[in-house]
Scaffold this motif. Structure first.
Motif: not given
Length: 293
Positions: A99, A164, A225, A228
């Motif tokens: 990501s 993401h 990320v 999260d």
């Protein structure tokens, strides 16, 4: 002291005079105290991860300061023996690294295009990108979930990476486009006169000059990320979730296994901290470069 200096000091406001006098050791001590307060939860989590379950349930972590003999690394041994938590760390890395890399790569290419390439509707498309910055993630959860279910990527690692990446791109394009636009045009024109094409110009000139901004973007994206939970809770594979969801499941299923939760939470926190401190110089340079320009 001259008359001019006296007049200047007289014009200063009281807060300005106090700040000028406290700009030395007093201010540093104050900032040190504030920093220690900010570090206190981290220190508490670390000490809790080094205590056994009985001590954690009977007293607070600050008891270690007066009785340090109760510290043990057995909890980390239990953590390494917990397949669920260790697999979740690998899943988190498998989501976070792609990501971050995809956002940096696509954002840099798009930022260069918006900054230095002429194409129809360039300014309008950039306004669309800026407008996407204000779209909250919660608005897209249900539509994207239906779309991913149709495409067959719902509750999969690629689906989480795609989500993401998509929601990290507007900020990436906005940040890098503004940074790349400040590169002197003469430098790019000189490279073109030397025979450099757009791809070579991008890789040999623009990317090295944009290193601080790219590093700042990478740190932001990585931290977002890695930490999260909302997206992971909805779109990740429930059988192989990231570390944030895995720790939440541990609380729900085994509410008393604090000997696994404490070291797991500290380990999940120490990784992004290590990334930040490893690239803090580039991060500060990116912030300073953006502020100066």
């Amino acid at each position: 002291m001259t008359t001019t200096d006296t007049a200047v000091r007289a014009k200063r406001s009281l807060p300005a005079r106090i700040a000028a006098r406290a700009g030395g050791g007093v201010l540093r001590i104050f900032l040190l105290v504030v920093g220690l307060f900010w570090l206190m939860p981290t220190v508490g989590l670390l000490l809790s991860s080094l205590r056994d379950e009985a001590d954690i349930e009977s007293s607070g972590w600050w008891r270690v300061l007066t009785h340090p003999g109760g510290l043990t690394t057995e909890n980390y041994g239990n953590l390494l023996g917990n397949d669920k938590v260790m697999e979740s760390l690998l899943t988190t890395a498998a989501i976070t690294v792609p990501s971050t890399v995809l956002v940096i790569l696509i954002g840099a290419l798009a930022g260069y295009a918006f900054a230095w390439l002429d194409f129809p509707g360039r300014d309008w498309w950039f306004m669309v990108v800026v407008g996407l910055l204000v779209v909250p993630v919660q608005v897209a959860l249900i539509p994207v979930a239906k779309l991913f279910n149709t495409l067959g990527v719902f509750e999969t690692t690629p689906g989480v990476i795609l989500f993401h990446t998509a929601f990290g791109l507007p900020f990436a394009v906005f940040l890098l486009r503004n940074f790349f636009a400040e590169i002197p045009r003469e430098l790019l024109e000189a490279a073109r006169l030397d025979g450099a094409g757009e791809l070579r110009l991008f890789t040999r000139v623009v990317l090295p000059l944009g290193g601080p901004a790219i590093a700042s973007l990478g740190i932001f994206q990585f931290l977002w990320v890695w930490n999260d939970m909302l997206i992971a809770l909805i779109f990740a594979d429930s059988g192989n979730p990231p570390i944030t969801v895995a720790l939440q499941q541990q609380v729900r299923q085994f509410g008393s296994n604090i000997d696994v939760l404490a070291p797991g939470a500290f380990l999940s926190m120490i990784v992004p901290l290590a990334v930040f401190f490893a690239f803090q110089r580039q991060f500060v340079n990116g912030i300073m470069a953006g502020g100066v320009k």
